[in-house]
Design a protein around this motif. Structure first.
Motif, mmCIF file in Angstrom:
data_model
loop_
_atom_site.group_PDB
_atom_site.id
_atom_site.type_symbol
_atom_site.label_atom_id
_atom_site.label_comp_id
_atom_site.label_asym_id
_atom_site.label_seq_id
_atom_site.Cartn_x
_atom_site.Cartn_y
_atom_site.Cartn_z
ATOM 1 N N LEU A 1 8.584 -0.746 -13.274
ATOM 2 C CA LEU A 1 9.402 -1.303 -11.428
ATOM 3 C C LEU A 1 9.683 -1.374 -11.050
ATOM 4 O O LEU A 1 9.959 -1.056 -9.686
ATOM 5 C CB LEU A 1 9.449 -3.191 -12.990
ATOM 6 N N GLY A 2 11.102 -0.388 -11.166
ATOM 7 C CA GLY A 2 12.197 -0.024 -10.689
ATOM 8 C C GLY A 2 11.650 0.846 -9.862
ATOM 9 O O GLY A 2 11.958 1.071 -8.345
ATOM 10 N N GLY B 1 8.704 0.888 -9.035
ATOM 11 C CA GLY B 1 8.183 1.628 -8.093
ATOM 12 C C GLY B 1 7.957 0.818 -5.951
ATOM 13 O O GLY B 1 7.457 0.731 -5.581
ATOM 14 N N LEU B 2 9.253 -0.216 -6.771
ATOM 15 C CA LEU B 2 10.227 -0.878 -5.830
ATOM 16 C C LEU B 2 10.629 -0.367 -5.575
ATOM 17 O O LEU B 2 10.759 -0.205 -3.701
ATOM 18 C CB LEU B 2 11.026 -2.007 -6.460
ATOM 19 N N SER B 3 10.870 1.295 -5.719
ATOM 20 C CA SER B 3 11.852 2.250 -5.152
ATOM 21 C C SER B 3 11.000 3.010 -3.527
ATOM 22 O O SER B 3 12.504 3.129 -2.770
ATOM 23 C CB SER B 3 12.773 3.381 -5.953
ATOM 24 N N LEU B 4 9.798 3.167 -4.532
ATOM 25 C CA LEU B 4 8.632 3.482 -3.498
ATOM 26 C C LEU B 4 8.310 1.767 -2.169
ATOM 27 O O LEU B 4 7.870 2.646 -1.186
ATOM 28 C CB LEU B 4 7.633 3.842 -3.765
ATOM 29 N N LEU B 5 8.634 0.836 -1.952
ATOM 30 C CA LEU B 5 8.294 -0.101 -0.890
ATOM 31 C C LEU B 5 9.830 -0.407 -0.318
ATOM 32 O O LEU B 5 9.159 -1.054 0.754
ATOM 33 C CB LEU B 5 7.682 -0.645 -2.201
ATOM 34 N N LEU B 6 10.649 -0.632 -1.002
ATOM 35 C CA LEU B 6 12.004 -1.551 -0.344
ATOM 36 C C LEU B 6 12.624 -0.317 0.504
ATOM 37 O O LEU B 6 13.042 0.567 -0.128
ATOM 38 C CB LEU B 6 12.446 -2.100 -1.267
ATOM 39 N N PRO B 7 12.991 -0.572 1.770
ATOM 40 C CA PRO B 7 13.745 -0.081 2.522
ATOM 41 C C PRO B 7 14.857 0.040 2.023
ATOM 42 O O PRO B 7 16.117 -0.205 0.671
ATOM 43 C CB PRO B 7 13.954 -0.728 3.580
ATOM 44 N N GLY C 1 1.198 -1.729 -11.556
ATOM 45 C CA GLY C 1 0.651 -2.428 -10.760
ATOM 46 C C GLY C 1 1.689 -1.745 -9.031
ATOM 47 O O GLY C 1 1.697 -1.059 -8.362
ATOM 48 N N THR C 2 2.935 -2.030 -9.634
ATOM 49 C CA THR C 2 3.423 -2.676 -8.566
ATOM 50 C C THR C 2 4.336 -0.341 -8.407
ATOM 51 O O THR C 2 3.771 -0.078 -7.401
ATOM 52 C CB THR C 2 5.428 -2.738 -9.227
ATOM 53 N N PHE C 3 4.264 -0.128 -9.429
ATOM 54 C CA PHE C 3 4.213 1.870 -8.776
ATOM 55 C C PHE C 3 2.836 2.480 -8.820
ATOM 56 O O PHE C 3 3.350 3.024 -7.776
ATOM 57 C CB PHE C 3 4.463 1.772 -10.639
ATOM 58 N N CYS C 4 1.539 2.023 -8.998
ATOM 59 C CA CYS C 4 0.471 2.435 -8.683
ATOM 60 C C CYS C 4 0.781 2.219 -7.091
ATOM 61 O O CYS C 4 0.303 3.318 -6.228
ATOM 62 C CB CYS C 4 -0.545 1.982 -8.880
ATOM 63 N N TYR D 1 1.366 5.278 -3.567
ATOM 64 C CA TYR D 1 -0.040 5.218 -2.476
ATOM 65 C C TYR D 1 0.850 5.296 -1.663
ATOM 66 O O TYR D 1 -0.139 5.722 0.222
ATOM 67 C CB TYR D 1 -1.308 3.819 -2.505
ATOM 68 N N HIS D 2 1.300 3.912 -1.124
ATOM 69 C CA HIS D 2 2.763 3.470 0.333
ATOM 70 C C HIS D 2 2.883 4.897 -0.069
ATOM 71 O O HIS D 2 3.383 5.230 1.047
ATOM 72 C CB HIS D 2 3.143 2.372 -0.352
ATOM 73 N N PHE D 3 4.048 5.227 -0.968
ATOM 74 C CA PHE D 3 4.342 6.634 -0.246
ATOM 75 C C PHE D 3 3.863 7.470 0.320
ATOM 76 O O PHE D 3 4.480 8.495 0.940
ATOM 77 C CB PHE D 3 5.701 7.126 -1.672
#
Length: 264
Positions: free
Chosen positions: A174-175, A177-183, A248-251, A255-257
């Motif tokens: 989870l962390g 995935g959040l690292s790849l999404l959050l500022p 889900g957050t990681f995937c 993808y976003h990254f």
């Protein structure tokens, strides 16, 4: 992977020492809590106070597995915080420290980069949880009450030991995935504390307020506590939902990254 593991060795040792000291320190109270006079004293605790402490009824702390199951919920909070911080630092720390340029200069894809960092963090958490299991077995041997066989107690505790690694992996994924999404400007520790403790507080409220009881699944720290594992009352729905959330957050983060532009 090797580089990322080496960079996290110092923090790994600190967490191993801290969590191990907590386990030994807590278990040192077992002989006192198992005393019959102490048991008689704590039986008089009001029900409202028991709910604040997370109990429907006061446990029988004369049983070593019951006492161990209770104290390990606090250790599991520490594991959850450490795991999600590891995940959140996957790339945000690299950007803040200016080492991201070195990573992008390597002849590997972004997916490989993420997966190698995840593998390194998994190795770190595996070492931490393994040491915790060994320390737990050591305290079992030291404080083992008469009439209880160490082998039986260890075998009974295997599902609890497995839950340490499972919980760590859920929060790590989870962390990450959040690292790849959050500022990267967000506070890593602030996000970690929010993800771990906001659901925990909501789970506590659900335990205290009958109308909110259906929301108890929100906190995996409440629905998969060691004492529940010993009793066989784990909420598998909560574990499943948290696992799906983490994956889900990681995937989505991966993808976003892969799609975003990187300014270095």
């Amino acid at each position: 992977m090797k580089l990322h593991f080496k960079l996290n060795m110092k923090s790994m040792v600190v967490w191993i020492v801290t969590l191990s000291a907590m386990i030994v320190g807590f278990m040192a109270f077992y002989p006192t809590m198992a005393d019959t006079s102490m048991q008689a004293l704590i039986q008089g605790v009001p029900d409202s106070m028991l709910q604040v402490l997370g109990f429907d009824h006061f446990p029988d702390f004369s049983k070593i597995e019951v006492f161990y199951g209770y104290i390990m919920q606090y250790i599991m909070m520490g594991i959850a915080v450490y795991a999600i911080v590891l995940g959140l630092n996957t790339f945000s720390k690299e950007v803040r420290d200016g080492t991201i340029e070195f990573l992008y200069a390597q002849p590997i894809t972004r997916t490989e980069l993420v997966l190698q960092k995840l593998a390194a963090n998994t190795l770190v958490l595996t070492i931490v949880t393994t040491v915790m299991i060994l320390v737990s077995c050591l305290t079992f041997a030291i404080f083992l009450p008469t009439g209880i066989f160490l082998n039986d107690l260890v075998m009974q505790s295997l599902p609890v030991f497995a839950s340490f690694w499972m919980l760590a992996e859920i929060f790590l994924v989870l962390g990450t995935g959040l690292s790849l999404l959050l500022p990267t400007s967000l506070s890593t520790m602030g996000v970690a504390m929010a993800v771990v403790f906001i659901p925990y507080v909501l789970g506590m409220m659900a335990q205290m307020v009958e109308a909110l009881e259906p929301l108890k699944f929100i906190s995996i720290l409440h629905t998969s506590m060691p004492d529940q594992i010993y009793a066989g009352t784990v909420d598998m729905v909560s574990i499943g939902l948290w696992s799906l959330l983490a994956i889900g957050t990681f995937c989505f983060g991966l993808y976003h990254f892969q799609k975003r532009d990187i300014n270095i």
